[in-house]
Design a protein around this motif. Structure first.
Motif, short mmCIF file in Angstrom:
data_model
loop_
_atom_site.label_atom_id
_atom_site.label_comp_id
_atom_site.label_asym_id
_atom_site.label_seq_id
_atom_site.Cartn_x
_atom_site.Cartn_y
_atom_site.Cartn_z
N GLY A 220 0.85 -1.18 0.00
CA GLY A 220 0.00 0.00 0.00
C GLY A 220 0.89 1.23 0.00
N ILE A 221 0.25 2.39 -0.06
CA ILE A 221 1.05 3.62 -0.05
C ILE A 221 0.51 4.58 1.00
N ILE A 222 1.44 5.25 1.69
CA ILE A 222 1.06 6.27 2.67
C ILE A 222 1.45 7.63 2.11
N LEU A 223 0.46 8.50 1.97
CA LEU A 223 0.78 9.89 1.56
C LEU A 223 0.89 10.72 2.83
N HIS A 224 2.00 11.45 2.96
CA HIS A 224 2.14 12.24 4.19
C HIS A 224 1.73 13.70 3.99
N LYS B 202 -7.85 15.76 -4.85
CA LYS B 202 -6.83 14.92 -5.52
C LYS B 202 -6.65 13.59 -4.78
N ILE B 203 -6.68 13.65 -3.44
CA ILE B 203 -6.56 12.42 -2.64
C ILE B 203 -7.78 11.53 -2.93
N LYS B 204 -8.94 12.16 -3.02
CA LYS B 204 -10.19 11.42 -3.27
C LYS B 204 -10.11 10.67 -4.61
N ASP B 205 -9.62 11.35 -5.62
CA ASP B 205 -9.49 10.74 -6.95
C ASP B 205 -8.56 9.53 -6.91
N ILE B 206 -7.43 9.72 -6.23
CA ILE B 206 -6.44 8.63 -6.17
C ILE B 206 -6.99 7.45 -5.38
N SER B 207 -7.66 7.79 -4.27
CA SER B 207 -8.21 6.74 -3.42
C SER B 207 -9.18 5.84 -4.18
N ARG B 208 -9.92 6.43 -5.09
CA ARG B 208 -10.91 5.66 -5.85
C ARG B 208 -10.28 4.68 -6.84
N THR B 209 -9.13 5.06 -7.38
CA THR B 209 -8.59 4.29 -8.51
C THR B 209 -7.28 3.55 -8.22
N LEU B 210 -6.68 3.83 -7.07
CA LEU B 210 -5.39 3.20 -6.77
C LEU B 210 -5.55 1.69 -6.64
N LYS B 211 -4.53 0.96 -7.10
CA LYS B 211 -4.67 -0.50 -7.08
C LYS B 211 -4.41 -1.13 -5.71
N PRO C 87 -4.14 -0.35 -1.13
CA PRO C 87 -4.66 0.56 -0.11
C PRO C 87 -3.90 1.88 -0.02
N LEU C 88 -4.67 2.94 0.21
CA LEU C 88 -4.09 4.28 0.39
C LEU C 88 -4.28 4.70 1.84
N LEU C 89 -3.20 5.15 2.46
CA LEU C 89 -3.26 5.65 3.83
C LEU C 89 -2.77 7.09 3.83
N ILE D 187 -11.35 10.77 5.78
CA ILE D 187 -12.04 9.46 5.80
C ILE D 187 -13.05 9.43 4.64
N SER D 188 -13.66 10.58 4.36
CA SER D 188 -14.69 10.61 3.30
C SER D 188 -14.10 10.39 1.91
N THR D 189 -12.78 10.41 1.79
CA THR D 189 -12.16 10.16 0.48
C THR D 189 -12.12 8.66 0.16
N GLY D 190 -12.43 7.83 1.16
CA GLY D 190 -12.43 6.38 0.93
C GLY D 190 -11.09 5.72 1.19
N ILE D 191 -10.20 6.40 1.92
CA ILE D 191 -8.88 5.81 2.21
C ILE D 191 -9.02 4.59 3.13
N SER D 192 -7.94 3.81 3.22
CA SER D 192 -7.97 2.59 4.02
C SER D 192 -7.38 2.76 5.42
N GLY D 193 -6.66 3.85 5.63
CA GLY D 193 -6.05 4.01 6.96
C GLY D 193 -5.56 5.42 7.22
#
Ligand SMILES: Cc1cc2nc3c(=O)[nH]c(=O)nc-3n(C[C@H](O)[C@H](O)[C@H](O)COP(=O)(O)O)c2cc1C
Length: 373
Positions: free
Chosen positions: A172-176, A198-207, A209-211, A228-234
């Motif tokens: 997975g990837i963690i964006l700081h 931009k985080i929301k867009d990435i969260s929807r399509t990333l292959k 988990p996005l944290l 949290i509303s962007t749909g991230i995993s952590g």
């Protein structure tokens, strides 16, 4: 060219009007961060992690066998021996390749997770990619990629996130989020506009988990709700009370004004325990409302002992992260690092024994943590 509205900000990649090679600048900055962190006191001067405001109510009759306590957790499809990760630290200059490999060896020995440092340099410069790669020696660890979220305003997007994951075979990837750190760098990236979308867009399509994480100033309730509303995993709360980026940048800065401004920010940030409480509230509200799987919460920032880790888990964290003490120990030897992790493990286990919790899930739901005063 200097920004007319800001007397000290310089354009990225330029210092004192000179065009410097961006790669050299990135490498120099990373080396300075590493040297300063290892050789100076870079702890918050006025804020503590806040875990000292909590205490476990000792249970003299725990009714369990210390040797049967199970610290393992299942998280992001992997099993960890204890709920601990090495927070994102280094990479991007040649000498950090060995550090990442040693950290990965320690993580394998101890059965814990690991994040690499920001992979921006690896995406911009093919030669330093290797400094992040650890899968050859740690094929099974839970491994996270890392990039600054602000890079989404400086040419990076979904492609670079996927490339970072592929570069190291990450889970997975963690964006700081590091707005204040960047603000205290004259050469920093200062445009934090529109990152939410931009985080929301990435969260929807990333292959994978996005944290999202902070790097030491904490995540508030409002920010937690939003991300949290962007749909991230952590979310890693990255709270205040441990390593302070303002202290690091203050030592690094050659700008007298910025150094003085940094002094006045010594009490800035949400203490880790407090941020954890806020993030948990936001996560719980979302899970109850939408009946969705609860997203993962990581507590980091000033976690220094197994008791801190136990308190963080009792306050709602699924896992804790530690950065600087692990960096310091690995700079001595892998054995020293493993010893430090074992110390955290023993402290966590004994804290669980003290309240009669046999499993991490029991620690999480304990009623025996009280707030002092
Ligand atoms: C030398 C150094 C480099 C770091 N690099 C990164 C990074 O690239 N990405 C990131 O998300 N956090 C980075 N961090 C922040 C840590 O992951 C962590 O959030 C911070 O140090 C607070 O944790 P601590 O109190 O346990 O040290 C770095 C920290 C240090 C000391």
């Amino acid at each position: 060219m200097k920004n007319k509205n800001n007397f000290y900000f310089e354009e990225s990649g330029k210092i004192d009007g000179l065009d410097l090679d961006v790669k050299l600048l990135n490498g120099k900055r990373k080396k300075e961060h590493l040297d300063i962190s290892l050789n100076h006191d870079v702890n918050f001067k006025k804020i503590t992690s806040g875990f000292e405001n909590y205490s476990f109510i000792h249970q003299a009759l725990p009714e369990i066998d210390l040797n049967e306590i199970d610290l393992s957790i299942d998280i992001f499809g992997k099993k960890l021996s204890l709920p601990l990760m090495i927070s994102p630290l280094v990479g991007g200059i040649e000498e950090t390749g060995e550090i990442n490999k040693d950290l990965a060896k320690a993580a394998t020995i101890c059965g814990i997770a690991m994040g690499v440092g920001s992979q921006r340099a690896g995406l911009e410069d093919f030669e330093v990619k290797k400094s992040y790669m650890v899968r050859d020696i740690a094929p099974d660890i839970l491994l996270f990629s890392n990039l600054g979220a602000v890079q989404l305003n400086y040419g990076f997007g979904l492609k670079e996130c996927n490339k970072s994951i592929d570069m190291i075979g990450a889970d997975g990837i963690i964006l700081h989020l590091n707005s204040l750190q960047e603000a205290f760098q004259t050469e920093g990236n200062h445009n934090f506009k529109n990152l939410y979308l931009k985080i929301k867009d990435i969260s929807r399509t990333l292959k994978k988990p996005l944290l999202i994480r902070e790097v030491g100033f904490g995540i508030s309730y409002d920010v937690a709700k939003k991300i949290i509303s962007t749909g991230i995993s952590g979310i890693d709360v990255g709270g205040a009370g441990g390593t302070s980026w303002i202290e690091i940048e203050k030592i690094r800065s050659k700008n007298e004004i910025l150094r003085r401004v940094a002094e006045s920010f010594s009490d800035w940030g949400i203490a880790t325990a407090e941020s954890l409480r806020m993030v948990k509230k936001a996560v719980d509200e979302k899970s109850i409302k939408k009946q969705e799987n609860r997203i993962c919460i990581i507590a980091s920032g000033g976690i220094r002992t197994g008791v801190d880790a136990a308190k963080a888990i009792a306050l709602g964290a699924d896992m804790v992260g530690i950065a600087l003490p692990i960096l310091k120990s690995i700079s001595v030897s892998i054995d020293q690092c493993v010893d430090y992790i074992k110390e955290i493990e023993a402290g966590l286990k004994i804290a669980m024994f003290g309240i009669g919790a046999l499993k991490i899930s029991e620690l999480k739901n304990t009623k025996f943590l009280k707030k002092l005063n």
